[in-house]
Design a protein around this motif. Structure first.
Motif, mmCIF file in Angstrom:
data_model
loop_
_atom_site.group_PDB
_atom_site.id
_atom_site.type_symbol
_atom_site.label_atom_id
_atom_site.label_comp_id
_atom_site.label_asym_id
_atom_site.label_seq_id
_atom_site.Cartn_x
_atom_site.Cartn_y
_atom_site.Cartn_z
ATOM 1 N N ASP A 3 40.828 29.731 96.122
ATOM 2 C CA ASP A 3 38.905 29.260 96.852
ATOM 3 C C ASP A 3 37.810 28.350 96.529
ATOM 4 O O ASP A 3 37.473 28.127 95.231
ATOM 5 C CB ASP A 3 38.602 31.096 95.652
ATOM 6 N N ALA A 4 36.966 28.325 96.957
ATOM 7 C CA ALA A 4 35.708 28.423 96.559
ATOM 8 C C ALA A 4 35.529 28.094 95.548
ATOM 9 O O ALA A 4 35.040 27.267 94.384
ATOM 10 C CB ALA A 4 34.671 28.369 97.640
ATOM 11 N N ASN A 5 35.215 29.581 94.893
ATOM 12 C CA ASN A 5 34.627 30.508 93.258
ATOM 13 C C ASN A 5 35.493 29.729 92.225
ATOM 14 O O ASN A 5 35.933 29.671 91.444
ATOM 15 C CB ASN A 5 34.038 31.476 93.085
ATOM 16 N N ALA A 6 37.087 29.015 92.736
ATOM 17 C CA ALA A 6 37.834 28.681 91.532
ATOM 18 C C ALA A 6 37.662 27.544 90.811
ATOM 19 O O ALA A 6 38.393 26.850 90.150
ATOM 20 C CB ALA A 6 39.302 28.803 92.044
ATOM 21 N N SER A 23 39.432 30.323 83.345
ATOM 22 C CA SER A 23 38.130 30.032 82.368
ATOM 23 C C SER A 23 37.956 29.808 81.491
ATOM 24 O O SER A 23 36.852 29.454 81.077
ATOM 25 C CB SER A 23 36.918 31.157 83.660
ATOM 26 N N ASP A 29 34.397 25.153 89.297
ATOM 27 C CA ASP A 29 33.390 24.727 88.665
ATOM 28 C C ASP A 29 32.895 23.803 89.468
ATOM 29 O O ASP A 29 33.319 22.465 88.606
ATOM 30 C CB ASP A 29 32.744 25.418 87.650
ATOM 31 N N THR A 30 31.534 23.400 89.193
ATOM 32 C CA THR A 30 31.015 22.568 90.080
ATOM 33 C C THR A 30 29.502 21.830 89.805
ATOM 34 O O THR A 30 28.751 21.507 89.922
ATOM 35 C CB THR A 30 30.934 21.953 92.073
ATOM 36 N N SER A 31 29.279 23.247 88.518
ATOM 37 C CA SER A 31 27.666 23.190 87.499
ATOM 38 C C SER A 31 27.839 22.542 86.905
ATOM 39 O O SER A 31 26.476 21.876 87.170
ATOM 40 C CB SER A 31 27.703 24.574 87.133
#
Length: 373
Positions: A103-106, A75, A108-110
């Motif tokens: 995982d999906a939260n690994a 991060s 960041d697509t923001s």
């Protein structure tokens, strides 16, 4: 006038009766059945399985990646990607060139570019090809019954037919012993047999007509083995084939009989549930296991919590339950020679005390057949 059945002056030893009915008896020929019909049948020789899964598959939903490409990602030091990888669902094949699932939260697509926020190791979230089933493995060794976990392997490997030995058993119920007949039919199916059911009145001619060997590997009669006015099963067996023994040194079950009609073995069980259950385990089940090509049944060796007293010359059936001690487990006798229905239902082990023995002292280690898996 019909001749009444009579027990001989001396009972036939259990070992001698069993050896006579087993003589020259060979396993039945294998048949091919779909897995749904093969449950509890005894496995014959089967082809080697292919590897499963055939390809690396995702264990969980996520992003398939290559672990070496993610070294140092966190991060605090996100790793930008040119584009999002293809999403994979659990059980889906891994895309070429990937070796982990994050995982999906690994990711960041923001922002304008997706960024990886965590490292991964090779194999993370992945089930490797052949990790469930190694190529060349057998579904089940020949001679073992096919249980649900074995059928799981067969279905995973894509086998549509399994080679098994499934003896065809004909039950002839005499004298209206419905409770006993249902018990025998249930435990026969549990042992992997295909069961055909017939009934006959206590008449020698009618029983003889029911002793049909066509399409049958083993005949079991129930009831009519005693010496009462309506007992006729043994006379019918003698009329149709060869009576090998009537009156066996077995308690309970001494009025049981064994014989042959041509090459087909016949076991005549007494009508009482306790006597039939004992004679089934002592005589009929070994015959069925021989026809199935089954390996020796599982036994468990434990010391006796208390002594078993038995009369010399008569093999006695003992029902046991397993008790936990402070340091080791014990077999505790539930019933000896006189078996209640409650004891039959509760028993976890079965022991046949040989006719030559006077029993066993407390603490003696005995091998008992397991009644529960």
């Amino acid at each position: 006038m019909v001749t009444a059945q009579r027990l001989p002056a001396s009972l036939t030893p259990l070992d001698a009766a069993l050896a006579a009915v087993l003589r020259d008896l060979a396993p039945v020929q294998p048949v091919e059945l779909p897995p749904a019909d093969a449950l509890r049948c005894v496995a014959a020789e089967m082809p080697a399985l292919r590897a499963y899964p055939l390809h690396d598959v995702a264990v969980a939903d996520g992003w398939p990646m290559r672990a070496n490409d993610l070294v140092g990602a966190s991060s605090y030091a996100p790793l930008p990607l040119a584009g999002l990888p293809v999403w994979v669902a659990a059980g889906a094949a891994m895309p070429d060139g990937t070796d982990c699932v994050v995982d999906a939260n690994a990711i960041d697509t923001s922002g304008p570019l997706p960024q990886v926020l965590a490292e991964a190791i090779p194999g993370q979230g992945v089930r490797r090809a052949g990790s469930d089933i190694a190529a060349g493995r057998a579904v089940m060794p020949a001679g073992e019954p096919l249980l649900p976990r074995s059928l799981l392997l067969a279905r995973a490997a894509g086998l549509e037919l399994l080679r098994v030995r499934r003896p065809r058993l004909r039950i002839v119920n005499i004298c209206n012993g419905q409770l006993t007949a249902q018990l025998v039919a249930d435990i026969a199916r549990l042992a992997g047999a295909e069961v055909v059911y017939a009934e006959a009145t206590p008449d020698v001619t009618e029983i003889a007509d029911a002793l049909e060997t066509a399409g049958c590997d083993l005949i079991i009669t129930i009831g009519g083995t005693g010496v009462g006015h309506t007992d006729a099963a043994v006379n019918a067996l003698a009329r149709c084939g060869t009576l090998l023994a009537h009156g066996i040194a077995l308690q309970p079950g001494r009025t049981a009989a064994v014989g042959r009609i041509d090459a087909t073995p016949v076991v005549a069980l007494p009508g009482g549930p306790d006597q039939a259950f004992a004679a089934w385990w002592a005589i009929a089940l070994p015959v069925l296991d021989r026809l199935s090509g089954r390996r020796p049944r599982q036994t468990l060796a434990l010391p006796l919590e208390r002594k078993i007293a038995s009369g010399v010359g008569i093999a006695e059936v003992v029902l046991l339950t397993r008790q936990q001690g402070p340091q080791k487990d014990f077999w505790t006798p539930l019933a000896i020679g006189d078996l209640s229905l409650d004891a039959i239902a509760r028993a976890e082990g079965l022991l046949i005390v040989p006719g030559a023995a006077e029993g066993f002292a407390a603490g003696t280690v005995v091998d008992a057949y397991m009644l529960r898996e």
